[in-house]
Every structure is written in structure tokens, then in C-alpha cells.
Write a protein that holds these residues in place. Structure first.
Motif, PDB file in Angstrom:
ATOM      1  N   ASN A  28       4.923  -9.248  -6.516  1.00 11.78           N
ATOM      2  CA  ASN A  28       5.877  -8.569  -5.641  1.00 11.78           C
ATOM      3  C   ASN A  28       5.723  -7.058  -5.619  1.00 11.78           C
ATOM      4  O   ASN A  28       5.723  -6.431  -4.560  1.00 11.78           O
ATOM      5  CB  ASN A  28       7.300  -8.939  -6.052  1.00 11.78           C
ATOM      6  CG  ASN A  28       7.719 -10.292  -5.517  1.00 11.78           C
ATOM      7  OD1 ASN A  28       6.913 -11.019  -4.944  1.00 11.78           O
ATOM      8  ND2 ASN A  28       8.973 -10.640  -5.711  1.00 11.78           N
TER       9      ASN A  28
ATOM     10  N   HIS B 296       2.929  -5.930  -3.608  1.00  8.22           N
ATOM     11  CA  HIS B 296       3.258  -5.942  -2.179  1.00  8.22           C
ATOM     12  C   HIS B 296       4.101  -4.719  -1.820  1.00  8.22           C
ATOM     13  O   HIS B 296       3.891  -4.091  -0.775  1.00  8.22           O
ATOM     14  CB  HIS B 296       4.028  -7.209  -1.825  1.00  8.22           C
ATOM     15  CG  HIS B 296       3.202  -8.459  -1.815  1.00  8.22           C
ATOM     16  ND1 HIS B 296       2.030  -8.578  -1.105  1.00  8.22           N
ATOM     17  CD2 HIS B 296       3.383  -9.648  -2.435  1.00  8.22           C
ATOM     18  CE1 HIS B 296       1.518  -9.789  -1.281  1.00  8.22           C
ATOM     19  NE2 HIS B 296       2.318 -10.450  -2.086  1.00  8.22           N
TER      20      HIS B 296
ATOM     21  N   ASP C  40       1.470  -8.611   5.285  1.00  7.58           N
ATOM     22  CA  ASP C  40       0.645  -9.138   4.196  1.00  7.58           C
ATOM     23  C   ASP C  40       1.473  -9.964   3.212  1.00  7.58           C
ATOM     24  O   ASP C  40       1.004 -10.981   2.690  1.00  7.58           O
ATOM     25  CB  ASP C  40      -0.031  -7.989   3.441  1.00  7.58           C
ATOM     26  CG  ASP C  40      -1.280  -7.470   4.154  1.00  7.58           C
ATOM     27  OD1 ASP C  40      -1.708  -8.104   5.141  1.00  7.58           O
ATOM     28  OD2 ASP C  40      -1.817  -6.435   3.722  1.00  7.58           O
ATOM     29  N   ALA C  41       2.699  -9.520   2.948  1.00 10.05           N
ATOM     30  CA  ALA C  41       3.567 -10.295   2.055  1.00 10.05           C
ATOM     31  C   ALA C  41       3.848 -11.667   2.649  1.00 10.05           C
ATOM     32  O   ALA C  41       3.879 -12.676   1.926  1.00 10.05           O
ATOM     33  CB  ALA C  41       4.877  -9.546   1.809  1.00 10.05           C
TER      34      ALA C  41
ATOM     35  N   MET D 187      10.574  -7.170   2.451  1.00  5.95           N
ATOM     36  CA  MET D 187       9.565  -8.022   1.827  1.00  5.95           C
ATOM     37  C   MET D 187      10.120  -9.428   1.549  1.00  5.95           C
ATOM     38  O   MET D 187       9.402 -10.421   1.676  1.00  5.95           O
ATOM     39  CB  MET D 187       9.073  -7.379   0.525  1.00  5.95           C
ATOM     40  CG  MET D 187       8.295  -6.087   0.731  1.00  5.95           C
ATOM     41  SD  MET D 187       6.698  -6.409   1.511  1.00  5.95           S
ATOM     42  CE  MET D 187       6.048  -4.746   1.676  1.00  5.95           C
TER      43      MET D 187
ATOM     44  N   GLN E 246       8.585 -12.951   3.021  1.00  6.76           N
ATOM     45  CA  GLN E 246       8.139 -14.089   2.219  1.00  6.76           C
ATOM     46  C   GLN E 246       8.934 -15.349   2.531  1.00  6.76           C
ATOM     47  O   GLN E 246       8.382 -16.457   2.484  1.00  6.76           O
ATOM     48  CB  GLN E 246       8.200 -13.741   0.740  1.00  6.76           C
ATOM     49  CG  GLN E 246       7.191 -12.644   0.376  1.00  6.76           C
ATOM     50  CD  GLN E 246       6.399 -12.943  -0.872  1.00  6.76           C
ATOM     51  OE1 GLN E 246       6.976 -13.217  -1.911  1.00  6.76           O
ATOM     52  NE2 GLN E 246       5.081 -12.874  -0.762  1.00  6.76           N
TER      53      GLN E 246
ATOM     54  N   ILE F 191      -5.649  -8.115   0.588  1.00  4.32           N
ATOM     55  CA  ILE F 191      -4.253  -7.693   0.417  1.00  4.32           C
ATOM     56  C   ILE F 191      -4.089  -6.893  -0.868  1.00  4.32           C
ATOM     57  O   ILE F 191      -3.459  -5.822  -0.887  1.00  4.32           O
ATOM     58  CB  ILE F 191      -3.330  -8.924   0.441  1.00  4.32           C
ATOM     59  CG1 ILE F 191      -3.265  -9.506   1.861  1.00  4.32           C
ATOM     60  CG2 ILE F 191      -1.925  -8.566  -0.047  1.00  4.32           C
ATOM     61  CD1 ILE F 191      -2.573 -10.850   1.949  1.00  4.32           C
TER      62      ILE F 191
ATOM     63  N   SER G  73      -3.106  -2.340  -2.756  1.00  4.30           N
ATOM     64  CA  SER G  73      -1.966  -2.083  -3.636  1.00  4.30           C
ATOM     65  C   SER G  73      -2.238  -1.099  -4.762  1.00  4.30           C
ATOM     66  O   SER G  73      -1.305  -0.493  -5.308  1.00  4.30           O
ATOM     67  CB  SER G  73      -1.482  -3.401  -4.243  1.00  4.30           C
ATOM     68  OG  SER G  73      -2.447  -3.952  -5.121  1.00  4.30           O
TER      69      SER G  73
END
Length: 599
Positions: A155, A158, A166-167, A217, A221, A420, A424
């Protein structure tokens, strides 16, 4: 009829009646209510169930071992029967949960076969309702099914990308892989807002300290799990576990947010999840005096679960407890009373009752004595059955183990995950411009926390031409291990040291040993790259480090992204999704939310 296709007639009738109810609703729109025919069929099914069957639907159990028919003495101790199939036959539970640490997971095909075995037990003669099989595949630091299943950064990784699309993609991939293995529910996403850098239990499991970012986010999801993958998502841990220094696994935390603070900080992600049609919400074993001054944990609080979650926020789905084996919920009332009080508070399902016979019979006794009405039990059973209807569990709970490899860990999914996670990695500090490294041959020492993590990073660096040495020192390096790492650092051109919660000295001083390792390496005068592979807060305890990166996770996919960043193959684009506070000064930011360097 094949055992793999044997589903109760009541379930088939319900599935037919509810054929118009599905997961493909418009963005931000809750799923529709079932048509009248489905509601009537569901009601008839509940009327046909015995009280014991109804209470069984409220239980979410586990068993030791990877096969439903393999005896395990630990099951006998816990349940009085030896095999997982016998556990299902005895309790007729509504749900099931897998753990890798309890021997349930060997590989994806085995998991799919195990799921089918459990469903066959649940739908055999005398059984009525298939299981909703679940697990905690949060990704990042909480993963029950490892490779070859696709792994992501988790998480907070993300949150560092700020990329909700992307999440959603990550949740969709994870959800489809779980579904292929016969797992229809993920106890994710974590919707807690981690505003406390000293939080020992949430940390990188949270997307961010910013409520809006967490809400965005979380919604992404929910959409990935429920709409793209067609499995049940579970937002946790209501009413918000993000501001505590206590771990609810071992003690009962108190969240001292005012009502205004709760509405501003903790509530937004849950409100957003409900608006997006979240199927299930998990409770937290925390005390929130502003919501309920009684001192009861939220799991046992009617003002919080019925008053706030049901009535104020309008949640109509399934409420499930966090694990009832956790100390926070057991210490006040004992196992039997806790189960009864949870249902009185508004809970639908009891996750991991630590004394199953005691808690099962306590609920039965509460109904028979009139303390809890059977109508109240029926309300929860109806929610649980409706959830199974919406997700196709009643009509066909089985999967094809031969087809698992076509979905789980495909090259396309692995490539998407890597792309992805690449976004990050956050470069927090680079005062000496140690990174990026040139392509010149060099010797690199990889040291610090994580047996597989240090090896994984060393492998990624070696593929880029480095000659690597690994000196894994663990979470609490000994003086001898520190001395060995320092000696090796002097023999190498660059040292990469990995830290994992080096900030956390609340229980023991073991993390202080990680701090000593980093400081002693810096004292060599040789180039040192410090990387936090879990919480990004570690640098507060060795701010003299000239080069510091945060990956928010320690899986191989994160170490590959780190190696690509160190060598300049990708630019670091991650931005801190939390403040990193000055050590001992939680209200003063050393590196603020949004900070992140690049080149």
C-alpha cells in the motif's frame, strides 16, 4: 453428480433468482438491492436452516495443513477433529481463511485443489452453503501466497506513486489470481490512515498519512478487487487503526482522536469505500472514546458498529471482526462473552475464534436464552448469503486446478507489477551524489536486514555487472556481525545497507542495533547507500547518512526496482506519502509529505 459440481439446491435456486445482481456496477455506485424473487428465495433458505447452521455461517475458521483430508494433531487440539474437512462438517462455517504460516499454502495448484476439497465438504450431503474462502493478500509486507503468485510493493508503495490507476491494476491482478485458486475474498485493502510514525502494526500497510490519498487508493483497490476481478474486498480496520503506538495483537490500543479529528482523518477512506460499494468491512480491536466512551473495543461496540458504521455511514454489507485470537479483544470479557458482545454490537462474522466450541456454543446459548433474538442472527446470515450470491459462490464455488497457471504469475502480470513498483522507489537524500552508479565494474557489499532480501538485491546488482558480497545481519545484529560488516565494507567499493523498522525501539533495543550498524558503516568513510525496506521513518535515527532511499517493501520485485534506481536505469519518481518526523519529535517533519528527489 460430480463432487466438484455438487451445490445445494437451495443455493442453485438462490443463484438463479439473483442472476441480475453482480459486481459490474458503475464507478462510485453501490451494488443494487436483490430483486424480490431473490430476496424471497434467500428468506426461504434461511427458514430451512437450523439455528446451528445459522450460527455456523457467522464463523470464519482455519485449519492446519495443506489438504482437507490430511489429519493434523493441532486441529484435534483446537477443534476436536483432525482434518479440515471434518472441521467444515462439524461447524458448517460461513467462511474460511488461509495462512502460509499454518501450512495451508504450498503452491497455487495445491491451493486450488485444497479450495475444491473444502467446498466439497461444505456442499456434501447434509451441508447447505459453500464457503467464502479468504486470505490476507494485502501485498507488500503482508502476503499469504508468495511466488509464483504476482507480488507488488504494497500500500505505501502505491501511495508513493500517487497513481490510483496502478493501485486498481494491482488489485485486479491479485484478485484474479486469488479467484483462480478458489479464494473468493481478500481481507484488503487496509484503509487506515497512518498518521503515527511509531505505529507498530500498520505502518507501510497504510497507503499514506493523507486521508484523501488513502481514500482514493482504497476506492481504486475496491474497484480492482470487486469489479475487475470479481472477488470480495474487505476494508480494514474500522474505525481506523492509524494513530496508535500499541499493537492490538498483544494489547488494547486507544485512539484519542476527537470526533472532529476522526471525521477528518480516519473516516474518509471508509466513507469512500462504502460509496464505492465495498462488500465487507473488518473491525479494529481499538478503543475510540470519542465514538464510544465505554472503554469497549470497536469490535464489541454497538455505538461504533451499529450507530456509526451502519446508521451514520449507511453500510449495508458484511461486518467481520479482526481475529478474535488477538489479545486486544480477549482481555476484557473472555472468549465466550466477546463472541456474544460482538454480535450484539452489529458484527456479522467472527474471524478466527480461539476457542471455537466455546464461542459457537456461547452464541447458541445467547439465542436460546433470549439474549440475542434469532431474527438478529437471521439478519447476519442474510447479509452473508447475499454476499455469496453476488459473487457466484452459491452457484459454482469450484475452480479448475489445471487452469491455475494460465492466470497466476503470468509474464504479463509480472511485467505489470515490476512497472508499477518501479514508480514507487523514493530517493530521500543524496547529498554526495552517490547514486546513480555508473556502469563501471565495482565491488558492492549488501548487508543489513533480510536473508532473502539481501540475496535478492545482490542478485539484481550482480546482473548489472557488480561483484557482490552478502553479509546479512538480521533485525538485531550482534556486535560481531556489525564488526564483520564494517570490515567487509572497507574491502568493497560501495556498501548498500538495508534497514527494517530500525526506528522501532518500543519493545526492545534490538532495532537500536540496526542503527548502530548503519552508524558504524558510515564511520568507515566509504560510500554507503542506506535503504529502508519497510517503514520510511528510519533515517530520523541516522540522518548523517548522505544517501537514503525508501522502497516500502522487501519482496524481490522491490529489490529489482531498487537496483534499477541505484544504477540509473530508471529515475526515482516516488514521493513520500507520509512525513518522516525528527526522532523524538513527532510533530516536526525531518522530510515532509511529498518530498522526493530525482536526477
Amino acid at each position: 453428480m460430480s463432487a466438484l459440481r455438487r451445490v445445494s439446491l437451495a443455493g442453485l435456486a438462490l443463484a438463479t433468482a439473483v442472476s441480475g445482481v453482480g459486481v459490474g456496477t458503475a464507478a462510485g455506485t453501490p451494488p443494487p438491492e436483490p430483486p424480490a424473487a431473490a430476496a424471497a428465495a434467500l428468506g426461504r433458505t434461511i427458514q430451512q436452516m437450523s439455528l446451528e447452521e445459522k450460527v455456523g455461517q457467522l464463523l470464519v475458521l482455519f485449519a492446519y495443513g495443506p489438504d482437507a483430508h490430511r489429519p493434523d494433531a493441532r486441529n484435534t487440539t483446537l477443534y476436536g477433529v483432525a482434518t479440515p474437512a471434518e472441521v467444515v462438517a462439524k461447524y458448517k462455517p460461513g467462511g474460511w481463511i488461509y495462512f502460509n504460516a499454518r501450512g495451508n499454502v504450498q503452491n497455487p495448484t495445491q491451493v486450488a485443489t485444497f479450495s475444491n476439497q473444502l467446498q466439497a465438504a461444505a456442499t456434501s450431503v447434509g451441508q447447505r452453503v459453500p464457503l467464502a474462502i479468504a486470505t490476507d493478500q494485502e501485498q507488500g509486507v503482508v502476503v499469504r501466497i508468495g511466488p509464483p503468485a504476482t507480488q507488488f510493493g504494497g500500500n505505501m508503495a502505491h501511495g508513493a506513486t500517487r497513481d490510483a490507476a496502478d493501485a486498481r491494476t494491482a488489485a485486479g491482478i491479485t484478485g484474479r489470481e486469488l479467484k483462480a485458486m478458489g479464494i473468493q475474498q481478500d481481507f484488503a485493502p487496509v484503509a487506515d490512515v497512518n498518521v503515527n510514525a511509531l505505529n507498530p502494526v500498520i505502518g507501510v500497510r497504510s497507503f499514506s498519512s493523507d486521508p484523501q490519498l488513502v481514500a482514493d487508493m482504497t476506492v481504486a483497490q475496491v474497484q480492482g478487487f470487486q469489479r475487475d476481478a470479481g472477488i470480495i474486498a474487505t476494508a480494514k480496520h474500522f474505525p481506523g487503526h492509524g494513530d496508535t503506538r500499541d499493537d492490538s495483537h498483544t494489547s488494547l490500543p486507544t485512539i484519542n482522536h476527537t470526533l472532529e479529528e476522526w471525521n477528518t482523518i480516519d473516516a474518509p477512506p471508509f466513507k469512500a469505500a462504502i460509496k464505492a460499494g465495498i462488500d465487507s468491512i473488518m473491525t479494529a480491536h481499538i478503543v475510540v472514546p470519542s465514538l464510544d466512551p465505554s472503554g469497549d473495543p470497536a469490535t464489541l461496540s454497538k455505538p461504533i458498529l451499529t450507530g456509526v458504521l451502519r446508521k451514520q455511514l449507511g453500510f449495508k454489507g458484511v461486518i467481520i471482526t479482526d481475529g478474535l485470537e488477538m489479545a486486544a479483544v480477549r482481555q476484557q470479557y473472555g472468549d465466550a462473552e466477546a463472541a456474544v458482545r460482538a454480535i450484539e454490537a452489529g458484527v456479522d462474522q467472527l474471524l478466527l475464534p480461539p476457542a471455537p466450541d466455546v464461542q459457537f456454543n456461547a452464541v447458541l446459548d445467547a439465542v436460546r436464552s433470549g439474549r440475542i433474538s434469532e431474527k438478529r442472527i437471521d439478519e447476519s446470515v442474510r447479509r452473508i448469503l447475499l454476499l455469496k450470491l453476488k459473487n457466484g459462490i452459491l452457484s459454482d464455488p469450484y475452480v479448475d486446478p489445471a487452469k491455475v497457471s494460465a492466470t497466476v504469475g503470468t509474464p504479463e502480470s509480472l511485467a505489470a507489477a515490476q512497472a508499477i513498483v518501479d514508480k514507487s522507489v523514493t530517493l530521500v537524500k543524496n547529498t554526495t551524489n552517490t547514486v546513480p552508479l555508473s556502469a563501471d565494474p565495482r565491488k558492492i557489499l549488501v548487508t543489513g536486514w533480510g536473508v532473502s532480501t539481501t540475496q535478492s538485491l545482490a542478485g539484481s546488482l550482480a546482473r548489472r555487472g557488480a561483484t557482490t558480497t552478502v553479509a546479512q545481519t538480521g533485525a538485531a545484529p550482534s556486535d560481531a556481525a556489525i564488526a564483520d560488516a564494517v570490515a567487509k565494507a572497507k574491502q568493497n567499493d560501495v556498501t548498500v545497507v538495508l534497514t527494517q523498522k530500525a526506528w522501532d525501539t518500543t519493545v526492545t533495543d534490538k532495532q537500536a542495533k540496526q542503527q548502530k550498524l548503519v552508524k558504524d558503516l558510515l564511520a568507515t568513510g566509504e560510500p554507503v547507500i542506506v535503504v529502508a525496506v519497510r517503514d520510511p521513518y528510519d533515517i530520523a535515527y541516522f540522518d548523517a547518512a548522505p544517501t537514503y532511499l525508501a522502497t516500502y517493501g522487501y519482496a524481490a520485485v522491490s529489490m529489482e526496482s531498487l537496483a534499477k534506481t541505484i544504477y540509473g536505469e530508471i529515475k526515482p519518481t516516488g514521493k513520500l506519502p507520509v512525513d518522516i518526523p525528527v526522532a523524538g519529535r513527532p510533530d516536526t517533519a525531518l522530510y515532509p509529505f511529498g518530498h522526493g528527489m530525482t536526477w
